[in-house]
Design a protein around this motif. Sequence first.
Motif, PDB file in Angstrom:
ATOM      1  N   GLY A   7     104.398  64.273  25.710  1.00 57.24           N
ATOM      2  CA  GLY A   7     105.535  63.486  26.187  1.00 57.24           C
ATOM      3  C   GLY A   7     106.858  64.157  25.901  1.00 57.24           C
ATOM      4  N   ALA A   8     106.854  65.471  25.836  1.00 57.69           N
ATOM      5  CA  ALA A   8     108.042  66.228  25.404  1.00 57.69           C
ATOM      6  C   ALA A   8     109.180  66.219  26.414  1.00 57.69           C
ATOM      7  N   THR A   9     108.920  65.836  27.661  1.00 58.95           N
ATOM      8  CA  THR A   9     109.996  65.845  28.661  1.00 58.95           C
ATOM      9  C   THR A   9     110.605  64.460  28.868  1.00 58.95           C
ATOM     10  N   GLY A  10     110.107  63.456  28.169  1.00 58.15           N
ATOM     11  CA  GLY A  10     110.691  62.124  28.252  1.00 58.15           C
ATOM     12  C   GLY A  10     111.965  62.016  27.435  1.00 58.15           C
ATOM     13  N   ARG A  11     112.608  60.857  27.489  1.00 56.70           N
ATOM     14  CA  ARG A  11     113.896  60.700  26.805  1.00 56.70           C
ATOM     15  C   ARG A  11     113.751  60.830  25.285  1.00 56.70           C
ATOM     16  N   VAL A  12     112.757  60.171  24.710  1.00 60.55           N
ATOM     17  CA  VAL A  12     112.540  60.294  23.266  1.00 60.55           C
ATOM     18  C   VAL A  12     111.880  61.620  22.940  1.00 60.55           C
ATOM     19  N   GLY A  13     110.897  62.006  23.739  1.00 57.08           N
ATOM     20  CA  GLY A  13     110.172  63.246  23.476  1.00 57.08           C
ATOM     21  C   GLY A  13     111.064  64.475  23.471  1.00 57.08           C
ATOM     22  N   SER A  14     112.030  64.527  24.384  1.00 58.07           N
ATOM     23  CA  SER A  14     112.921  65.695  24.430  1.00 58.07           C
ATOM     24  C   SER A  14     113.813  65.744  23.191  1.00 58.07           C
ATOM     25  N   ASP A  15     114.222  64.576  22.692  1.00 56.06           N
ATOM     26  CA  ASP A  15     115.006  64.544  21.448  1.00 56.06           C
ATOM     27  C   ASP A  15     114.151  64.963  20.251  1.00 56.06           C
ATOM     28  N   ILE A  16     112.892  64.520  20.227  1.00 58.56           N
ATOM     29  CA  ILE A  16     111.982  64.934  19.150  1.00 58.56           C
ATOM     30  C   ILE A  16     111.798  66.439  19.175  1.00 58.56           C
ATOM     31  N   LEU A  17     111.571  66.990  20.362  1.00 60.55           N
ATOM     32  CA  LEU A  17     111.362  68.436  20.485  1.00 60.55           C
ATOM     33  C   LEU A  17     112.574  69.206  19.963  1.00 60.55           C
ATOM     34  N   SER A  18     113.763  68.785  20.359  1.00 59.06           N
ATOM     35  CA  SER A  18     114.983  69.474  19.905  1.00 59.06           C
ATOM     36  C   SER A  18     115.104  69.456  18.388  1.00 59.06           C
ATOM     37  N   LEU A  19     114.843  68.297  17.776  1.00 61.98           N
ATOM     38  CA  LEU A  19     114.956  68.187  16.318  1.00 61.98           C
ATOM     39  C   LEU A  19     113.893  69.006  15.604  1.00 61.98           C
ATOM     40  N   LEU A  20     112.683  69.004  16.127  1.00 66.44           N
ATOM     41  CA  LEU A  20     111.620  69.798  15.506  1.00 66.44           C
ATOM     42  C   LEU A  20     111.988  71.284  15.505  1.00 66.44           C
ATOM     43  N   LEU A  21     112.465  71.768  16.629  1.00 64.57           N
ATOM     44  CA  LEU A  21     112.829  73.186  16.725  1.00 64.57           C
ATOM     45  C   LEU A  21     114.046  73.507  15.861  1.00 64.57           C
ATOM     46  N   GLU A  22     115.014  72.595  15.821  1.00 64.12           N
ATOM     47  CA  GLU A  22     116.189  72.804  14.971  1.00 64.12           C
ATOM     48  C   GLU A  22     115.820  72.889  13.501  1.00 64.12           C
ATOM     49  N   ASN A  23     114.753  72.198  13.124  1.00 65.63           N
ATOM     50  CA  ASN A  23     114.335  72.169  11.725  1.00 65.63           C
ATOM     51  C   ASN A  23     113.248  73.178  11.398  1.00 65.63           C
ATOM     52  N   GLY A  24     112.991  74.107  12.307  1.00 67.08           N
ATOM     53  CA  GLY A  24     112.116  75.233  12.004  1.00 67.08           C
ATOM     54  C   GLY A  24     110.638  75.000  12.200  1.00 67.08           C
ATOM     55  N   TYR A  25     110.256  73.891  12.830  1.00 67.96           N
ATOM     56  CA  TYR A  25     108.843  73.645  13.084  1.00 67.96           C
ATOM     57  C   TYR A  25     108.334  74.546  14.212  1.00 67.96           C
ATOM     58  N   GLN A  26     107.054  74.879  14.157  1.00 67.21           N
ATOM     59  CA  GLN A  26     106.358  75.457  15.293  1.00 67.21           C
ATOM     60  C   GLN A  26     105.869  74.288  16.138  1.00 67.21           C
ATOM     61  N   VAL A  27     106.028  74.366  17.443  1.00 70.60           N
ATOM     62  CA  VAL A  27     105.666  73.237  18.299  1.00 70.60           C
ATOM     63  C   VAL A  27     104.874  73.719  19.515  1.00 70.60           C
ATOM     64  N   THR A  28     103.799  72.994  19.821  1.00 71.55           N
ATOM     65  CA  THR A  28     103.081  73.187  21.080  1.00 71.55           C
ATOM     66  C   THR A  28     103.239  71.930  21.907  1.00 71.55           C
ATOM     67  N   VAL A  29     103.688  72.069  23.158  1.00 78.17           N
ATOM     68  CA  VAL A  29     103.861  70.914  24.029  1.00 78.17           C
ATOM     69  C   VAL A  29     102.928  71.023  25.222  1.00 78.17           C
ATOM     70  N   LEU A  30     102.497  69.858  25.693  1.00 76.19           N
ATOM     71  CA  LEU A  30     101.716  69.773  26.920  1.00 76.19           C
ATOM     72  C   LEU A  30     102.563  69.038  27.944  1.00 76.19           C
ATOM     73  N   VAL A  31     102.873  69.712  29.056  1.00 68.98           N
ATOM     74  CA  VAL A  31     103.753  69.122  30.071  1.00 68.98           C
ATOM     75  C   VAL A  31     103.169  69.356  31.455  1.00 68.98           C
ATOM     76  N   ARG A  32     103.482  68.451  32.353  1.00 68.64           N
ATOM     77  CA  ARG A  32     103.035  68.623  33.738  1.00 68.64           C
ATOM     78  C   ARG A  32     103.935  69.599  34.486  1.00 68.64           C
ATOM     79  N   ASN A  33     105.222  69.635  34.104  1.00 62.96           N
ATOM     80  CA  ASN A  33     106.183  70.527  34.757  1.00 62.96           C
ATOM     81  C   ASN A  33     106.854  71.387  33.694  1.00 62.96           C
ATOM     82  N   SER A  34     106.420  72.635  33.568  1.00 63.84           N
ATOM     83  CA  SER A  34     106.932  73.519  32.513  1.00 63.84           C
ATOM     84  C   SER A  34     108.392  73.891  32.721  1.00 63.84           C
ATOM     85  N   GLU A  35     108.912  73.707  33.935  1.00 61.34           N
ATOM     86  CA  GLU A  35     110.310  74.037  34.205  1.00 61.34           C
ATOM     87  C   GLU A  35     111.274  73.065  33.524  1.00 61.34           C
TER      88      GLU A  35
END
Length: 207
Positions: A7-35
């Motif tokens: 759910g990384a491209t949704g409104r909450v998911g995109s905010d979670i992704l940004s914070l995870l990356l800002e805090n140095g986490y490694q993240v794997t996302v599953l998305v229907r539209n990689s763009e």
Amino acid sequence: MHISLLGATGRVGSDILSLLLENGYQVTVLVRNSEKVVPHPNLIILKGDARVSLDVEKTLEGTDAVVSALGTDQSTVLTEAVEHIISIMKKQNIKRVVTIGTGGILTSRVDPKLLRYQSSESKRKSTTAAKEHHKVYDMLRASSLDWTIVCPTFLPTGAETNAYIIERDMLPIGAVKTTTGDTALFVVNELLKNEHIGFRVGIMSPT
């Protein structure tokens, strides 16, 4: 820590992704539209569908915890995906999962035998989304996983305030809204601190 995020491209998911990356986490996302996802050195982007078991299995492989910010989409996409998530987490020996729910599945203050969406406490006319989230709650309770369900109320897009108020299993008194930013911030904090395993957590932003 390496996190799987659905759910990384949704409104909450995109905010979670940004914070995870800002805090140095490694993240794997599953998305229907990689763009819809901006590349990052700590980000693995997989294209697929959370309703497909093999896609979920690839996403979870080698990760330490799972975050689901999937919505209901007025269909069974949420319960289908969570069924795969639970099964594959057990298979891969991953214990920790944090999901985004809804304030409707918190315990009602006016009738504690009911959830909010089942009681007069809820003003929403449609219960379709709440019923899907209720099924997910039951599925996680029946699992052996270390789960937390984050339950915002009215969810406008907005930045984190870092002044959110939480309550286990109930919506905090006076709750009017929960920003997407505060919801995401609580998720990231919970991944780090693991303070609410086995609980639904009601969350509100200051008005």
